[in-house]
Design a protein around this motif. Structure first.
Motif, short mmCIF file in Angstrom:
data_model
loop_
_atom_site.label_atom_id
_atom_site.label_comp_id
_atom_site.label_asym_id
_atom_site.label_seq_id
_atom_site.Cartn_x
_atom_site.Cartn_y
_atom_site.Cartn_z
N LEU A 166 0.68 -1.38 -0.05
CA LEU A 166 0.16 -0.49 0.00
C LEU A 166 1.05 1.07 -0.11
N SER A 167 2.54 0.97 0.69
CA SER A 167 2.45 2.28 1.04
C SER A 167 4.62 1.60 0.88
N GLU A 168 5.19 2.19 0.40
CA GLU A 168 6.39 2.15 0.07
C GLU A 168 7.73 3.40 -0.45
N ARG A 169 8.65 3.43 1.15
CA ARG A 169 9.28 4.33 1.28
C ARG A 169 10.58 3.58 1.49
N GLU A 170 11.33 4.97 1.95
CA GLU A 170 13.15 4.25 1.87
C GLU A 170 13.14 3.02 3.83
N ARG A 171 12.87 4.02 4.55
CA ARG A 171 12.30 3.28 5.76
C ARG A 171 10.85 2.55 6.62
N GLU A 172 9.88 2.56 5.64
CA GLU A 172 8.56 2.01 5.78
C GLU A 172 8.26 1.32 4.62
N ILE A 173 7.32 0.01 4.75
CA ILE A 173 6.81 -0.91 3.87
C ILE A 173 5.20 -0.63 4.37
N VAL A 174 4.07 -0.17 3.72
CA VAL A 174 3.02 -0.41 4.71
C VAL A 174 2.23 -1.53 3.59
N ILE A 175 2.06 -2.87 3.85
CA ILE A 175 0.48 -4.04 3.17
C ILE A 175 -0.15 -4.26 3.72
N GLY A 176 -1.15 -4.21 2.91
CA GLY A 176 -2.67 -4.67 3.48
C GLY A 176 -3.73 -4.93 2.21
N PRO A 177 -4.93 -5.76 2.59
CA PRO A 177 -5.78 -5.79 1.57
C PRO A 177 -6.12 -4.97 0.42
N ASP A 178 -6.47 -3.80 1.43
CA ASP A 178 -6.88 -2.71 0.76
C ASP A 178 -6.48 -1.17 1.80
N GLU A 179 -6.57 0.43 0.76
CA GLU A 179 -5.73 1.22 2.05
C GLU A 179 -7.14 1.91 2.90
N ASN A 180 -8.24 1.08 2.76
CA ASN A 180 -9.33 0.75 3.73
C ASN A 180 -9.41 0.02 4.50
N CYS A 207 3.37 -3.37 8.53
CA CYS A 207 4.42 -2.14 8.82
C CYS A 207 5.64 -2.76 8.90
N PHE A 208 6.35 -2.49 7.88
CA PHE A 208 8.08 -3.28 7.68
C PHE A 208 9.11 -1.98 8.34
N MET A 209 9.37 -1.89 9.50
CA MET A 209 10.43 -0.56 9.40
C MET A 209 12.03 -1.40 9.30
N PRO A 210 13.19 -0.56 9.02
CA PRO A 210 14.51 -1.33 9.01
C PRO A 210 14.80 -1.85 10.81
N VAL A 211 16.15 -2.81 10.76
CA VAL A 211 16.13 -2.45 12.03
C VAL A 211 17.99 -3.01 11.30
N THR A 212 18.78 -2.88 12.65
CA THR A 212 20.40 -3.27 11.93
C THR A 212 20.86 -4.51 12.73
N ASP A 213 19.71 -5.08 14.64
CA ASP A 213 20.91 -5.52 14.29
C ASP A 213 20.00 -7.46 14.17
N ARG A 214 20.40 -8.07 14.61
CA ARG A 214 19.04 -9.52 14.13
C ARG A 214 18.82 -10.31 15.16
N LYS A 215 17.51 -10.61 14.93
CA LYS A 215 17.06 -11.83 15.43
C LYS A 215 17.61 -12.61 16.41
N GLN A 216 17.44 -13.03 17.87
CA GLN A 216 18.35 -13.34 18.45
C GLN A 216 17.43 -14.67 19.69
N VAL A 217 16.37 -14.40 19.60
CA VAL A 217 15.49 -15.05 20.29
C VAL A 217 13.83 -15.14 19.91
N LYS A 218 13.10 -16.20 20.59
CA LYS A 218 11.64 -16.84 20.22
C LYS A 218 11.28 -15.49 20.26
#
Length: 123
Positions: free
Chosen positions: A31-45, A51-62
């Motif tokens: 629905l929206s794609e920017r350098e530091r944010e992508i939003v997905i959904g079935p439709d804009e309403n 929302c996907f946001m950038p991180v630098t650290d790796r996932k380490q635990v459940k």
């Protein structure tokens, strides 16, 4: 007035790749794609999106929070196989093997479950 849930935010290293994975899993669209944010959904309403946001650290635990997905008419196993083919993998978080759900992880390791078919939030 009460607040309402707007987005579920998922930290990501590769925002476009993870967003594409989830659009295919959920049959949603970007629905929206920017350098530091992508939003997905079935439709804009829609009432809720991801929302996907950038991180630098790796996932380490459940994850302490995860998504539960209800399968379509083909059932849980067919849906699990479809999602595995999209790039997910099976993960063990301590299941006994008798659960009514299957635990998977997305390409960046975020766990989620595919449940048995359900029609209500409490059944």
């Amino acid at each position: 007035m009460t607040v309402s849930l707007h987005h579920i935010v998922i930290d990501s290293h590769d925002l476009p790749a993870l967003a594409r994975f989830w659009t295919r899993v959920l049959d949603w669209k970007i629905l929206s794609e920017r350098e530091r944010e992508i939003v997905i959904g079935p439709d804009e309403n829609a009432p809720v999106g991801i929302c996907f946001m950038p991180v630098t650290d790796r996932k380490q635990v459940k994850n302490r929070l995860h998504l539960d997905l209800t399968p379509g008419p083909d059932g849980r196993e067919a849906e699990v196989e479809r999602i595995l083919a999209l790039g997910a993998r099976r993960v063990d978080v301590g299941q006994t093997g008798t659960e009514s759900w299957t635990v998977l992880a997305d390409p960046e390791g975020n766990e989620f479950c595919v449940l048995r078919p359900k029609t209500t939030l409490i059944a």
